[in-house]
Design an enzyme around this catalytic site. Sequence first.
Site, PDB file in Angstrom:
ATOM      1  N   TYR A  26       0.937  -1.215   0.108  1.00 14.35           N
ATOM      2  CA  TYR A  26       0.147  -0.091   0.046  1.00 14.35           C
ATOM      3  C   TYR A  26       0.883   1.375  -0.036  1.00 14.35           C
ATOM      4  CZ  TYR A  26      -3.674  -3.394   1.081  1.00 14.35           C
ATOM      5  OH  TYR A  26      -4.584  -4.221   1.150  1.00 14.35           O
ATOM      6  N   HIS A 103      -9.140   1.286  -5.634  1.00  9.00           N
ATOM      7  CA  HIS A 103      -8.196   0.378  -4.887  1.00  9.00           C
ATOM      8  C   HIS A 103      -6.890   0.812  -5.127  1.00  9.00           C
ATOM      9  CE1 HIS A 103     -11.321  -2.108  -3.803  1.00  9.00           C
ATOM     10  NE2 HIS A 103     -11.897  -2.089  -5.128  1.00  9.00           N
TER      11      HIS A 103
END
Length: 152
Positions: A26, A103
């Site tokens: 991430y 996302h």
Amino acid sequence: MSTPLRLLLVNGPNLNLLGTREPGIYGSQTLADVERLVTDAAATRGFEVRAVQSNHEGVLLDAIHAAREDCAGIVINPAGLTHTSVVLRDALAGVALPVAEVHISDVRQREPFRHHSYVSDVALVHVIGEGVSGYATAVDLLIDVIAGQADD
Ligand code: DQA
């Protein structure tokens, strides 16, 4: 009624941990960085942003319902709820605002349980796997949709 110049930004469970959570997947930017990026991207198009992040599904549903009153669209990273939540999907469909699904990681290239999204067919914009900068892309594409609807 004129279109409100405001977007709701929704970040789902565990995204409060951005910056320290699995940085190999991430990245190192924090939730505050994401909210600043989205606010700045929207401002260049004349929109404000109301941001919510919660680890509690009901809080997210309430924020989505409230958006009916004063938002023109929703940018959402539903996080793990993407793959599990019929109620989140129903809330988005129920308010009938244009939705951008974001996302950070490329969920299509990850574990099979991340390949299905309950949200994708109620979203008009999908930005997947472009890292945190994908949120800014989503804002731009969503405002294009909103501007197109306002012209109708
Ligand atoms: C995520 C992908 C989801 O599968 C995961 O549960 C998340 C984050 C992403 O931004 O890449 O929490 O939505």
